[in-house]
Scaffold this active site. Structure first.
Site, PDB file in Angstrom:
ATOM      1  CG  ASN A   2       7.321 -14.618  -1.559  1.00  0.00           C
ATOM      2  OD1 ASN A   2       7.675 -14.835  -0.405  1.00  0.00           O
ATOM      3  ND2 ASN A   2       6.063 -14.361  -1.867  1.00  0.00           N
ATOM      4  CD  GLU A  55       6.006 -16.098   4.021  1.00  0.00           C
ATOM      5  OE1 GLU A  55       7.112 -16.698   4.034  1.00  0.00           O
ATOM      6  OE2 GLU A  55       5.339 -15.941   2.988  1.00  0.00           O
ATOM      7  CG  ASN A  58       6.727 -10.635   1.300  1.00  0.00           C
ATOM      8  OD1 ASN A  58       5.805 -10.671   2.110  1.00  0.00           O
ATOM      9  ND2 ASN A  58       6.880 -11.565   0.357  1.00  0.00           N
ATOM     10  CG  ASP A 102       4.494 -17.381  -0.234  1.00  0.00           C
ATOM     11  OD1 ASP A 102       5.488 -16.698   0.054  1.00  0.00           O
ATOM     12  OD2 ASP A 102       3.401 -17.238   0.331  1.00  0.00           O
ATOM     13  NE  ARG A 137       3.476  -6.772   4.057  1.00  0.00           N
ATOM     14  CZ  ARG A 137       3.794  -7.965   3.573  1.00  0.00           C
ATOM     15  NH1 ARG A 137       5.050  -8.399   3.661  1.00  0.00           N
ATOM     16  NH2 ARG A 137       2.893  -8.744   3.004  1.00  0.00           N
TER      17      ARG A 137
END
Length: 290
Positions: free
Chosen positions: A148, A15, A102, A197, A100
Site C-alpha cells: 500500500n 483508490e 494494489n 492504507d 493483483r
C-alpha cells in the site's frame, strides 16, 4: 479541519488519487471495477474511463500521452484518445491469478514502483516491482501481505511503503541512480487493530495516512511522531494526495466495498472523493519517463 465531498460520483472502491499540476485535474480509480475518473476541481466536471480489468493504480507519463498503470495482468499503458489499453509483455504476475496490483508510485527518477497482493491479503504473496524506463522490470521485495501507500522523502534518499496487514510503514534506503532499495526497517507502527492504507508524503516529509475501517486520516511528522487525527464522515478512507493550484488541498479517496447494504444506506457518502484545505504544501507526484 473541514472535510467536504467532491463531485457527484461514488466509487465502489476508490483508490490511488493522482494530481496533475499541468492540467489541474485529479485522477483516481475504482479499483475492482477497473475504472478511473478524471475530475476538474474548479468546474466540478469529471470524465470516466474503463480499462476492462481491476486497476490498482495509475500514474502520469512525462513524454507520452496517456497513463501508465498497474492492473490485474501487470503493467501497461492507456491512451485516453483511442481508449485502448496495452499491456507490457511479459508483465509481473501476468499468469498468476492469485494476485493483483494494489498500489504504486513514480520514483524521483521517473521509474514506477508497483506492488501486488493476494486478492484478500490473507497470505503474504505480494511483491514490490520496479518498472524501469525501458519497460523492463525488477522484483524489489517479496512476502508482502498488502502493498500500500508508497512515497519518498523530500531529500530523495528514503523510500517508504505500507504493508496494511503488518500495521506498519516501512522505510528503506533508496539509491536514486539505480532505483534500488535496502535496509528495511519499521518507521511507523500502528496498533494491531489499525490498518494503514494509502498515504502521501508532504514537502516537509510528513505523512498523511488513511486508516482503513478507522474513519480517519492520521498525520505524522517526518520522524513518525503523530501530529493530529482528522475524522472522516465515512468508515473506510483509502488514500490521499495533495492537489490544487497551491498543492495545499488534501484529496481523499474512500470505499464502500466492505459495507453491507444496511451500512451503505447508513453511510451515503461512502465511496465519494473528499477534500480538506490545509496549511501544508504537498510534493508534486513524479511522472513516468518511459
Amino acid at each position: 479541519m473541514q472535510v467536504a465531498p467532491l463531485f457527484n460520483s461514488s466509487a465502489e472502491h476508490g483508490e490511488g488519487p493522482v494530481w496533475d499540476p499541468i492540467s489541474q485535474k485529479i485522477y483516481w480509480v475504482d479499483l475492482l471495477q477497473g475504472i478511473y475518473f478524471k475530475g476538474d476541481l474548479s468546474s466540478s466536471t469529471m470524465e470516466e474511463f474503463s480499462i476492462g480489468q481491476p486497476l490498482g493504480f495509475l500514474a502520469l507519463r512525462a513524454n507520452q500521452e496517456g497513463l501508465v498503470m498497474g492492473v490485474r495482468d501487470g503493467f501497461g499503458f492507456y491512451n485516453e484518445k483511442s481508449q485502448l489499453f496495452n499491456l507490457i509483455e511479459p508483465s509481473p504476475e501476468q499468469h498468476n491469478s492469485e494476485v493483483r496490483f494494489n498500489d504504486g508510485a513514480v520514483d524521483p527518477e521517473g521509474r514506477v514502483f508497483g506492488g501486488t497482493m493476494e486478492w484478500n491479503g490473507a497470505d503474504n504473496k505480494g511483491k514490490l516491482f520496479r518498472l524501469n524506463t525501458d519497460h523492463s522490470w525488477n522484483v524489489l521485495e517479496e512476502n508482502i501481505h498488502i502493498t500500500n501507500g508508497m512515497g519518498w522523502n523530500p531529500e530523495k534518499d528514503t523510500f517508504f511503503m505500507i504493508d496494511t496487514n503488518r500495521n506498519a510503514v516501512f522505510a528503506y534506503d533508496y539509491e536514486i541512480e539505480s532505483g534500488n532499495i535496502s535496509n528495511k526497517r519499521t518507521h511507523i507502527k500502528f496498533a494491531n487493530a489499525e490498518f494503514p492504507d494509502g498515504m502521501t508524503i508532504d514537502s516537509e516529509g510528513g505523512f498523511w495516512i488513511a486508516l482503513w475501517g478507522g474513519s480517519k486520516l492520521v498525520h505524522f511528522d517526518k520522524k513518525g511522531n503523530k501530529i493530529e487525527e482528522i475524522l472522516m464522515p465515512v468508515s473506510h478512507p483509502t488514500s490521499c494526495c495533495f492537489g490544487g493550484a497551491d498543492l495545499k488541498t488534501l484529496i481523499i479517496t474512500t470505499s464502500k466495498v466492505a459495507l453491507s447494504e444496511k451500512e451503505r444506506l447508513e453511510n451515503p457518502l461512502a465511496g465519494r472523493l473528499f477534500k480538506i484545505e490545509t496549511n501544508t504544501v504537498g510534493q508534486i507526484q513524479s511522472r513516468y519517463h518511459g
